[in-house]
Structure formats: structure tokens, C-alpha cells
Design an enzyme around this catalytic site. Structure first.
Site, PDB file in Angstrom:
ATOM      1  N   ALA A  69       0.823  -1.215   0.000  1.00 30.49           N
ATOM      2  CA  ALA A  69       0.000   0.000   0.000  1.00 30.49           C
ATOM      3  C   ALA A  69       0.854   1.262   0.000  1.00 30.49           C
ATOM      4  O   ALA A  69       1.877   1.322   0.665  1.00 30.49           O
ATOM      5  CB  ALA A  69      -0.908   0.008   1.227  1.00 30.49           C
ATOM      6  N   CYS A  70       0.378   2.260  -0.751  1.00 31.33           N
ATOM      7  CA  CYS A  70       1.010   3.581  -0.731  1.00 31.33           C
ATOM      8  C   CYS A  70      -0.092   4.628  -0.690  1.00 31.33           C
ATOM      9  O   CYS A  70      -1.274   4.302  -0.757  1.00 31.33           O
ATOM     10  CB  CYS A  70       1.931   3.794  -1.923  1.00 31.33           C
ATOM     11  SG  CYS A  70       1.082   4.056  -3.491  1.00 31.33           S
ATOM     12  N   GLY A  71       0.278   5.879  -0.618  1.00 32.35           N
ATOM     13  CA  GLY A  71      -0.698   6.964  -0.491  1.00 32.35           C
ATOM     14  C   GLY A  71      -1.787   6.949  -1.541  1.00 32.35           C
ATOM     15  O   GLY A  71      -2.967   7.021  -1.232  1.00 32.35           O
ATOM     16  N   VAL A  90      -3.633   3.344   0.342  1.00 29.47           N
ATOM     17  CA  VAL A  90      -3.831   3.120   1.772  1.00 29.47           C
ATOM     18  C   VAL A  90      -5.324   3.121   2.105  1.00 29.47           C
ATOM     19  O   VAL A  90      -5.793   2.292   2.883  1.00 29.47           O
ATOM     20  CB  VAL A  90      -3.084   4.186   2.610  1.00 29.47           C
ATOM     21  CG1 VAL A  90      -3.512   4.144   4.064  1.00 29.47           C
ATOM     22  CG2 VAL A  90      -1.598   3.961   2.507  1.00 29.47           C
TER      23      VAL A  90
END
Length: 97
Positions: free
Chosen positions: A7-9, A40
Site C-alpha cells: 500500500a502507498c498513499g 492506503v
């Protein structure tokens, strides 16, 4: 087979890079995984149905609820470091089997 989220922004570039890096390390360690990459926001709603979540150390607190339900949350300081990823997998997954 482990179910993993990277997960990332925004769920775009960084999560794809994390996915490629962790895929390479799991393959090296001969651990069978299924990896999904996403933002995220989306990962928070799905995390408890996965075994492991990889994200930036700064985003780790977003997954407190999933961690309570047993999902392993791994925060990375350097998203590109295969050495850090391998160390975190060893500490959080391999050593706990």
C-alpha cells in the site's frame, strides 16, 4: 500461500514498486505469495482479510485495526531496499512460523 497487500498513499507508483521488490524477496526466500497493490484508503478496508500489509513506516498507523485482527503490518523506511524488506520478512514472518 500468503496474501499480501503493498500500500502507498495513492495506490499508483510506490505500491507497484513495493510489490515488485517484495515479490522478488519472497521468491528468493521460496515463500509462496499472492500480492495486491493499492492505495492506503482501499487497503485499510481490505487489510484484515490479508495476512500481511507492506507500507511506508509513516503510513503504518493506518492499519491498527487490521493489526488487532491478526494481520501483520510491516512498515518500511526505504521502499526500495530489498535488504530491509528481507530483514522485515525474516523478523515478522519466517521467525514466527
Amino acid at each position: 500461500m500468503l496474501k499480501v497487500i503493498a500500500a502507498c498513499g495513492n495506490g499508483m507508483g510506490s505500491s507497484q514498486i513495493i510489490k515488485m521488490k517484495i515479490e522478488k524477496v519472497f521468491k528468493k526466500l521460496k515463500i509462496d505469495v499472492q500480492i495486491h497493490h493499492t492505495s492506503v484508503g482501499e487497503a485499510k478496508t481490505q487489510a484484515s482479510s490479508y495476512d500481511v500489509v507492506f507500507c511506508s513506516e509513516a503510513l503504518k498507523n493506518n492499519f491498527a485495526q487490521a493489526e488487532k485482527s491478526g494481520t501483520i503490518i510491516i512498515g518500511l523506511k526505504n521502499l526500495l531496499s530489498e535488504q530491509e524488506i528481507e530483514q522485515k520478512i525474516a523478523e515478522n514472518i519466517v521467525d514466527k512460523k
